[in-house]
Design a protein around this motif. Structure first.
Motif, PDB file in Angstrom:
ATOM      1  N   VAL A 140       0.805  -1.315  -0.047  1.00 19.18           N
ATOM      2  CA  VAL A 140       0.080  -0.056  -0.082  1.00 19.18           C
ATOM      3  C   VAL A 140       0.963   1.043   0.013  1.00 19.18           C
ATOM      4  CG1 VAL A 140      -1.757   1.248   1.257  1.00 19.18           C
ATOM      5  CG2 VAL A 140      -1.722  -1.114   1.194  1.00 19.18           C
ATOM      6  N   GLY A 141       0.556   2.163  -0.967  1.00 22.95           N
ATOM      7  CA  GLY A 141       1.376   3.477  -1.038  1.00 22.95           C
ATOM      8  C   GLY A 141       1.163   4.446  -0.076  1.00 22.95           C
ATOM      9  N   ALA A 142       1.209   5.480  -0.440  1.00 17.89           N
ATOM     10  CA  ALA A 142       0.829   6.839   0.102  1.00 17.89           C
ATOM     11  C   ALA A 142      -0.863   6.912   0.348  1.00 17.89           C
ATOM     12  CB  ALA A 142       1.233   7.930  -0.184  1.00 17.89           C
ATOM     13  N   ALA A 143      -1.475   7.397   1.464  1.00 16.58           N
ATOM     14  CA  ALA A 143      -2.920   7.406   1.240  1.00 16.58           C
ATOM     15  C   ALA A 143      -3.425   8.114   0.287  1.00 16.58           C
ATOM     16  CB  ALA A 143      -3.318   7.953   2.805  1.00 16.58           C
ATOM     17  N   GLU A 144      -2.847   9.396  -0.125  1.00  9.58           N
ATOM     18  CA  GLU A 144      -3.284  10.031  -1.137  1.00  9.58           C
ATOM     19  C   GLU A 144      -2.214  10.219  -2.227  1.00  9.58           C
ATOM     20  OE1 GLU A 144      -4.767  13.727   0.196  1.00  9.58           O
ATOM     21  OE2 GLU A 144      -6.554  12.628   1.414  1.00  9.58           O
ATOM     22  N   LYS A 145      -2.319  10.671  -3.412  1.00 14.25           N
ATOM     23  CA  LYS A 145      -1.370  10.754  -4.323  1.00 14.25           C
ATOM     24  C   LYS A 145      -0.449  12.017  -4.150  1.00 14.25           C
ATOM     25  CE  LYS A 145      -4.219   9.188  -8.270  1.00 14.25           C
ATOM     26  NZ  LYS A 145      -4.690   9.508  -9.575  1.00 14.25           N
ATOM     27  N   PRO A 146       0.627  11.799  -3.513  1.00 11.13           N
ATOM     28  CA  PRO A 146       1.606  12.805  -3.203  1.00 11.13           C
ATOM     29  C   PRO A 146       2.173  13.635  -4.301  1.00 11.13           C
ATOM     30  CG  PRO A 146       2.966  10.888  -3.153  1.00 11.13           C
ATOM     31  CD  PRO A 146       1.337  10.498  -3.518  1.00 11.13           C
ATOM     32  N   ASN A 147       2.495  14.720  -4.041  1.00 14.63           N
ATOM     33  CA  ASN A 147       3.223  15.526  -5.086  1.00 14.63           C
ATOM     34  C   ASN A 147       4.773  14.812  -5.090  1.00 14.63           C
ATOM     35  OD1 ASN A 147       1.354  17.710  -5.587  1.00 14.63           O
ATOM     36  ND2 ASN A 147       1.693  18.467  -3.620  1.00 14.63           N
ATOM     37  N   ILE A 148       5.431  14.984  -5.934  1.00 10.09           N
ATOM     38  CA  ILE A 148       6.684  14.255  -5.980  1.00 10.09           C
ATOM     39  C   ILE A 148       7.673  15.432  -6.757  1.00 10.09           C
ATOM     40  CG2 ILE A 148       8.251  12.515  -7.040  1.00 10.09           C
ATOM     41  CD1 ILE A 148       5.584  10.855  -7.632  1.00 10.09           C
ATOM     42  N   VAL A 149       8.906  15.608  -5.969  1.00 14.84           N
ATOM     43  CA  VAL A 149      10.130  16.218  -6.284  1.00 14.84           C
ATOM     44  C   VAL A 149      11.420  15.264  -6.353  1.00 14.84           C
ATOM     45  CG1 VAL A 149      11.636  18.251  -5.833  1.00 14.84           C
ATOM     46  CG2 VAL A 149       9.461  18.490  -5.400  1.00 14.84           C
ATOM     47  N   PHE A 150      11.663  14.683  -7.607  1.00 14.22           N
ATOM     48  CA  PHE A 150      12.810  14.046  -7.846  1.00 14.22           C
ATOM     49  C   PHE A 150      13.976  15.024  -7.984  1.00 14.22           C
ATOM     50  CE2 PHE A 150      13.382   9.445  -8.329  1.00 14.22           C
ATOM     51  CZ  PHE A 150      15.099   9.699  -8.651  1.00 14.22           C
ATOM     52  N   ILE A 151      14.959  14.924  -7.344  1.00 12.46           N
ATOM     53  CA  ILE A 151      16.128  15.538  -7.286  1.00 12.46           C
ATOM     54  C   ILE A 151      17.448  14.613  -7.826  1.00 12.46           C
ATOM     55  CG2 ILE A 151      17.672  17.203  -6.277  1.00 12.46           C
ATOM     56  CD1 ILE A 151      15.695  18.029  -4.274  1.00 12.46           C
ATOM     57  N   LEU A 152      18.115  14.977  -9.143  1.00  8.78           N
ATOM     58  CA  LEU A 152      18.920  14.034  -9.349  1.00  8.78           C
ATOM     59  C   LEU A 152      20.451  15.184  -9.510  1.00  8.78           C
ATOM     60  CD1 LEU A 152      19.226  11.049 -10.380  1.00  8.78           C
ATOM     61  CD2 LEU A 152      18.952  11.849 -12.543  1.00  8.78           C
ATOM     62  N   ALA A 153      21.257  14.280  -8.840  1.00  9.56           N
ATOM     63  CA  ALA A 153      22.585  14.780  -9.104  1.00  9.56           C
ATOM     64  C   ALA A 153      23.280  14.216 -10.235  1.00  9.56           C
ATOM     65  CB  ALA A 153      23.356  14.762  -7.858  1.00  9.56           C
ATOM     66  N   ASP A 154      24.349  14.858 -10.827  1.00 10.45           N
ATOM     67  CA  ASP A 154      25.086  14.329 -11.933  1.00 10.45           C
ATOM     68  C   ASP A 154      26.697  13.877 -11.381  1.00 10.45           C
ATOM     69  OD1 ASP A 154      25.819  13.703 -14.441  1.00 10.45           O
ATOM     70  OD2 ASP A 154      25.656  15.378 -15.461  1.00 10.45           O
ATOM     71  N   ASP A 155      27.036  12.731 -11.620  1.00  9.86           N
ATOM     72  CA  ASP A 155      28.371  12.499 -11.152  1.00  9.86           C
ATOM     73  C   ASP A 155      28.806  12.454  -9.684  1.00  9.86           C
ATOM     74  OD1 ASP A 155      28.985  12.040 -13.931  1.00  9.86           O
ATOM     75  OD2 ASP A 155      30.650  13.231 -13.963  1.00  9.86           O
ATOM     76  N   MET A 156      27.592  12.428  -9.028  1.00  9.11           N
ATOM     77  CA  MET A 156      27.992  12.562  -7.479  1.00  9.11           C
ATOM     78  C   MET A 156      28.125  10.845  -6.841  1.00  9.11           C
ATOM     79  SD  MET A 156      25.558  14.171  -4.435  1.00  9.11           S
ATOM     80  CE  MET A 156      26.149  14.286  -2.567  1.00  9.11           C
ATOM     81  N   GLY A 157      29.277  10.846  -6.053  1.00  8.36           N
ATOM     82  CA  GLY A 157      29.525   9.501  -5.608  1.00  8.36           C
ATOM     83  C   GLY A 157      28.827   9.475  -4.314  1.00  8.36           C
ATOM     84  N   LEU A 158      28.690   8.248  -3.833  1.00  9.28           N
ATOM     85  CA  LEU A 158      28.052   7.992  -2.473  1.00  9.28           C
ATOM     86  C   LEU A 158      28.841   8.639  -1.332  1.00  9.28           C
ATOM     87  CD1 LEU A 158      25.962   6.095  -0.639  1.00  9.28           C
ATOM     88  CD2 LEU A 158      28.153   4.742  -0.045  1.00  9.28           C
ATOM     89  N   TRP A 159      30.247   8.791  -1.525  1.00  9.64           N
ATOM     90  CA  TRP A 159      31.127   9.509  -0.772  1.00  9.64           C
ATOM     91  C   TRP A 159      31.022  10.950  -0.552  1.00  9.64           C
ATOM     92  CZ3 TRP A 159      33.877  12.970  -3.120  1.00  9.64           C
ATOM     93  CH2 TRP A 159      34.428  12.825  -4.410  1.00  9.64           C
ATOM     94  N   ALA A 160      30.311  11.545  -1.678  1.00  7.50           N
ATOM     95  CA  ALA A 160      30.375  13.038  -1.559  1.00  7.50           C
ATOM     96  C   ALA A 160      29.237  13.826  -0.665  1.00  7.50           C
ATOM     97  CB  ALA A 160      30.275  13.686  -3.115  1.00  7.50           C
ATOM     98  N   ALA A 161      28.954  13.305   0.374  1.00  3.29           N
ATOM     99  CA  ALA A 161      27.828  13.805   1.209  1.00  3.29           C
ATOM    100  C   ALA A 161      28.113  13.671   2.736  1.00  3.29           C
ATOM    101  CB  ALA A 161      26.524  13.366   0.925  1.00  3.29           C
TER     102      ALA A 161
END
Length: 517
Positions: free
Chosen positions: A29-50
């Motif tokens: 079961v997903g969210a109770a209502e359809k949520p807005n979605i903001v999908f932020i995608l970085a470019d060339d960012m390794g796991l180690w870079a945060a």
């Protein structure tokens, strides 16, 4: 101990891989209502870079905040360590050997370039969201061809004309108009995303919105023409790293497989503090702009009704393994964890309980997860989707860490990998040329010793393990790949893709599909 431990992993691998193709997608079961979605995608960012992933020097307070308020995945992986191919997998849930997009797109972007539709035959999760009432917007990097006009059900369309460029006064597509826009590209993308969110909220529209905020950060260039980071990135961020030791980026001796074409990134940046300062500054500038987006959601009262996802298209080596770049930093193409392991965070305040998640997830899982979470339905099975939804990990705390023991597969042209377990498994890499690698990730987390090397001392003892992995990988790809667009026999070198593979009757019989070294 080493060999006995590996044999135990081999038995587990066999049990796991036998169920890979037959495992049904979980229905949750997903969210109770359809949520807005903001999908932020970085470019060339390794796991180690945060900072939230253990980097004690980099400044990323807003990414860290997302991690504190949502689920931080410690073991997220891309299936192809190069931008256009990985972005196609994000949108479609399908492999390069299903879509035909195998490399970064070097021709066909539109505007001053010829327009080639690389993904028109594919169904994107944005097409499905749109069919369920979502208003879909794109701000930033698309890089999947034919970019002058909106694709895949996007109605708001503000994109980079290519895939990368200078950060200053970048070439953008603004309402189908190709122009250079004055400013710093990370700020420009954020300004457009904020304008969209504010405008959509004030319009009073009842349908939920989806927006891709796809940054070009922290992709190169890291320095300006003068070789200085602060001539390409804001000085206020560059100066934050003047005294950094960059301990998360060991500048190892240059790899013998590093590509030494003219002004290659490794050749230019290895051991270069200005490149390191520019990379870190690009990440911090992006982080500050993510903070602006989070503030916009808050000021519009959208915190509780919006799912925010942060991820990267693939990993990155910034001196690791003696390379600067991702999968195409070396030739033969590499599949080091630094190239394929990515940050991934999902936050939905009041719905997703904060957690640190150690289950193995992959880019191929994202499309089915978004669709199940947002509209409580499965991604169309007719598309032969290799991934599976992990929506249950988001909504059901009791299922957390349930995918610790999992096998994932990936490819980049004539290079393919199989990786088992979260952090302590085995990675097998094979190539059409026959050059193979096997790493014991429990005892060799930085992948220094290829156990199939004649210098390993135990090659004969691990050959049987490599044989099992190789067979499993081949069987998995034979189940999913489309033989016509498969990358296994294609000359993919990491220098770019020139045309869509399905354009076999378009009058371009002599046009190369891929750029060559």
């Amino acid at each position: 101990m080493l060999v006995h431990g590996m044999m135990a992993h081999l038995l587990l691998f066999v049990l796991l891989v036998c169920s890979v193709s037959a495992t049904p997608q979980q229905q949750t079961v997903g969210a109770a209502e359809k949520p807005n979605i903001v999908f932020i995608l970085a470019d060339d960012m390794g796991l180690w870079a945060a900072a939230t992933y253990g980097n004690s020097e980099i400044i990323t307070p807003n990414i860290d905040k997302l991690a504190e308020e949502g689920i931080k995945f410690n073991n997220a992986f891309c299936n192809t360590p190069v931008c256009s191919a990985s972005r196609t997998s994000y949108f479609t849930g399908r492999l390069p050997s299903q879509t035909g997009v195998h490399d970064w797109i070097s021709r066909g972007n539109g505007c001053e370039d010829e327009a080639i539709d690389y993904t028109g035959k594919e169904e994107s999760y944005t097409d499905i969201l749109s069919s369920h009432g979502y208003y879909c917007a794109m701000s930033g990097k698309y890089h999947l061809g034919d970019q002058q006009y909106p694709q895949h059900s996007f109605k708001h369309w503000f994109v980079h004309q290519k895939g990368g460029s200078t950060y200053i006064n970048p070439p953008m597509v603004n309402n189908s108009k190709c122009e250079n826009i004055k400013g710093y590209v990370t700020d420009i993308i954020t300004d457009d995303a904020i304008s969209f969110i504010n405008g959509y909220t004030k319009s009073g529209m009842k349908d939920p919105f989806y927006i891709s905020v796809h940054y070009t950060s922290p992709h190169s260039p890291y320095v300006g023409a003068d070789g200085k980071a602060d001539s390409m990135h804001p000085k206020q961020y560059v100066d934050m790293y003047n005294n950094s030791k960059f301990i998360s980026c060991p500048q190892e001796p240059m790899s013998p497989y590093a590509r030494h074409f003219s002004k290659g990134l490794t050749e230019h940046c290895l051991g270069n503090r200005e490149c390191l300062k520019g990379y870190y500054a690009a990440v911090t500038a992006m982080d500050m702009n993510i903070g602006r987006i989070l503030d916009t959601l808050h000021s519009n009262g959208l915190d509780q009704s919006t799912l925010v996802v942060f991820a990267s298209d693939h990993g990155f080596n910034a001196g690791h393994h003696g390379l600067w770049g991702k999968g195409n930093a070396a030739y033969p193409l590499n599949m080091f964890d630094t190239s394929i392991r990515i940050p991934m965070i999902w936050r939905h305040l009041g719905v997703i309980k904060p957690a640190v998640e150690n289950s193995v997830v992959q880019v191929l899982d994202v499309a089915p997860t978004l669709i199940e979470y947002a509209v409580n339905t499965s991604f169309p099975s007719i598309r032969n989707i290799p991934g599976e939804s992990f929506s249950g990990l988001l909504t059901d705390p009791s299922s957390r860490n349930s995918k610790m023991f999992r096998v994932i597969f990936g490819e980049y042209g004539q290079t393919r990998y199989a990786r088992s377990n979260a952090t302590d498994g085995i990675k097998y890499v094979t190539r059409l040329t026959g050059h193979a690698e096997l790493y014991d990730l429990e005892n060799d987390k930085t992948e220094k010793l290829n156990l199939l090397s004649p210098f390993s001392g135990i090659k004969e003892k691990v050959n049987s393990m490599a044989t099992v992995y190789d067979r499993a990988l081949r069987e998995w790809f034979s189940f999913y790949e489309d033989p016509y667009v498969s990358g296994w026999a294609k000359p993919v070198t990491g220098t770019g893709q020139r045309r869509a593979l399905y354009y076999n009757t378009s009058g371009w019989p002599n046009t190369p599909e891929f750029d060559q070294l």
